[in-house]
Design a protein around this motif. Structure first.
Motif, mmCIF file in Angstrom:
data_model
loop_
_atom_site.group_PDB
_atom_site.id
_atom_site.type_symbol
_atom_site.label_atom_id
_atom_site.label_comp_id
_atom_site.label_asym_id
_atom_site.label_seq_id
_atom_site.Cartn_x
_atom_site.Cartn_y
_atom_site.Cartn_z
ATOM 1 N N HIS A 62 63.842 -76.232 44.887
ATOM 2 C CA HIS A 62 64.421 -75.497 46.036
ATOM 3 C C HIS A 62 65.393 -74.445 45.469
ATOM 4 O O HIS A 62 65.936 -73.516 46.100
ATOM 5 C CB HIS A 62 65.173 -76.144 46.804
ATOM 6 C CG HIS A 62 64.543 -77.161 47.573
ATOM 7 N ND1 HIS A 62 63.483 -77.215 48.486
ATOM 8 C CD2 HIS A 62 64.748 -78.602 47.580
ATOM 9 C CE1 HIS A 62 62.979 -78.279 48.768
ATOM 10 N NE2 HIS A 62 63.743 -79.239 48.346
ATOM 11 N N SER A 63 65.205 -74.053 44.047
ATOM 12 C CA SER A 63 65.931 -72.958 43.236
ATOM 13 C C SER A 63 64.913 -72.095 42.853
ATOM 14 O O SER A 63 64.016 -72.423 42.229
ATOM 15 C CB SER A 63 66.806 -73.493 42.476
ATOM 16 O OG SER A 63 67.829 -74.417 42.596
ATOM 17 N N PHE A 64 65.542 -70.729 43.090
ATOM 18 C CA PHE A 64 64.394 -69.465 42.706
ATOM 19 C C PHE A 64 65.298 -68.391 41.975
ATOM 20 O O PHE A 64 66.388 -68.105 42.189
ATOM 21 C CB PHE A 64 63.922 -69.061 44.062
ATOM 22 C CG PHE A 64 62.965 -70.070 44.673
ATOM 23 C CD1 PHE A 64 61.706 -70.534 44.373
ATOM 24 C CD2 PHE A 64 63.499 -70.955 45.573
ATOM 25 C CE1 PHE A 64 60.787 -71.301 44.831
ATOM 26 C CE2 PHE A 64 62.703 -71.759 46.326
ATOM 27 C CZ PHE A 64 61.436 -72.150 45.837
ATOM 28 N N VAL A 65 64.521 -67.630 41.459
ATOM 29 C CA VAL A 65 64.693 -66.288 40.873
ATOM 30 C C VAL A 65 64.111 -65.075 41.477
ATOM 31 O O VAL A 65 62.719 -65.433 41.937
ATOM 32 C CB VAL A 65 65.085 -66.115 39.334
ATOM 33 C CG1 VAL A 65 65.466 -67.379 38.726
ATOM 34 C CG2 VAL A 65 63.369 -66.339 38.914
ATOM 35 N N ALA A 66 64.826 -63.861 41.518
ATOM 36 C CA ALA A 66 63.811 -62.853 41.937
ATOM 37 C C ALA A 66 63.510 -61.937 40.685
ATOM 38 O O ALA A 66 64.738 -61.642 39.914
ATOM 39 C CB ALA A 66 64.627 -62.184 43.010
ATOM 40 N N GLU A 67 62.389 -61.851 40.209
ATOM 41 C CA GLU A 67 62.189 -61.016 39.035
ATOM 42 C C GLU A 67 61.201 -59.906 39.206
ATOM 43 O O GLU A 67 60.314 -59.949 40.165
ATOM 44 C CB GLU A 67 61.335 -61.897 38.248
ATOM 45 C CG GLU A 67 60.738 -61.467 36.908
ATOM 46 C CD GLU A 67 60.045 -62.483 36.166
ATOM 47 O OE1 GLU A 67 60.099 -62.418 34.797
ATOM 48 O OE2 GLU A 67 59.040 -63.167 36.706
ATOM 49 N N GLU A 68 61.503 -58.799 38.599
ATOM 50 C CA GLU A 68 60.726 -57.687 38.681
ATOM 51 C C GLU A 68 60.356 -56.969 37.210
ATOM 52 O O GLU A 68 61.750 -56.794 36.863
ATOM 53 C CB GLU A 68 61.257 -56.598 39.575
ATOM 54 C CG GLU A 68 60.533 -55.471 39.873
ATOM 55 C CD GLU A 68 61.152 -54.265 40.697
ATOM 56 O OE1 GLU A 68 60.453 -53.882 41.595
ATOM 57 O OE2 GLU A 68 62.358 -54.222 40.796
ATOM 58 N N ASN A 69 59.301 -56.866 37.014
ATOM 59 C CA ASN A 69 59.125 -56.384 35.548
ATOM 60 C C ASN A 69 59.942 -57.030 34.505
ATOM 61 O O ASN A 69 60.349 -56.421 33.677
ATOM 62 C CB ASN A 69 59.160 -54.842 35.518
ATOM 63 C CG ASN A 69 58.311 -54.169 36.326
ATOM 64 O OD1 ASN A 69 57.265 -54.544 36.580
ATOM 65 N ND2 ASN A 69 58.846 -53.125 37.140
#
Length: 181
Positions: A62-69
């Protein structure tokens, strides 16, 4: 909901640990400009990304990261716990870099809500901070209270948050009650 267009929301791995720790430090410094002047113990206590914590939350589903490029812009740390006779997902923290694109907070919370639903857990609990209020509204959340924490010893002088007794933060040092008091 207006999520960042090229942002990827995913679970994290051991390969993300250094970036998560750097992001956590950046967020702490942005929230508290005097962060680096605090005692080491105080700084360590405010960081959410110790190695044991990251190993635990990596397995939580239930744990996440927000990643862009390849750049991390935020993370949410959450776990499934039992409350009475049913499981819930409890969000420990949600941190987003101050320069992150709009919508990252909402999308991280939504990722956790979706993961809870996908695992047949139908309640997600989290503290409603000012930064999370809009995300909570987007998820049709119901406010049922707030978290409160009693800090003991010198930690009470520098602990973040609003004092419930109406006194300015840091006014008194609270010590544990003695036996029989």
């Amino acid at each position: 909901m207006g999520y960042a267009r090229h942002m990827r929301y995913r679970t994290f791995t051991e390969h993300d640990y250094d970036a998560l720790q750097a992001l956590d430090l950046d967020v702490q410094r942005a929230q508290e400009p005097t962060f680096d002047t605090l005692a080491k113990r105080e700084r360590d206590g405010r960081l959410h990304t110790s190695l044991p914590a990251l190993k635990f939350y990596e397995r939580s589903e239930h744990s996440f990261v927000a990643e862009e490029n390849g750049t991390l812009h935020g993370f949410i740390l959450a776990q499934s716990v039992w409350q009475g006779d049913r499981p819930i997902v409890l969000v420990r923290t949600l941190s987003v870099h101050p320069g992150a694109p709009a919508g990252v907070t909402e999308a991280l919370l939504h990722a956790t809500v979706k993961s809870a639903y996908d695992t047949a857990v139908y309640e997600v609990h989290y503290p409603v901070t000012p930064a999370l209020r809009a995300a909570a509204a987007a998820e049709s959340a119901v406010l049922t209270g707030a978290y409160a924490v009693t800090h003991l010893g010198t930690r009470a002088q520098t602990a973040p948050g609003e004092r419930l007794d109406g006194q300015p933060a840091g006014d008194q040092v609270r010590t544990p009650p003695t036996q029989g008091a």
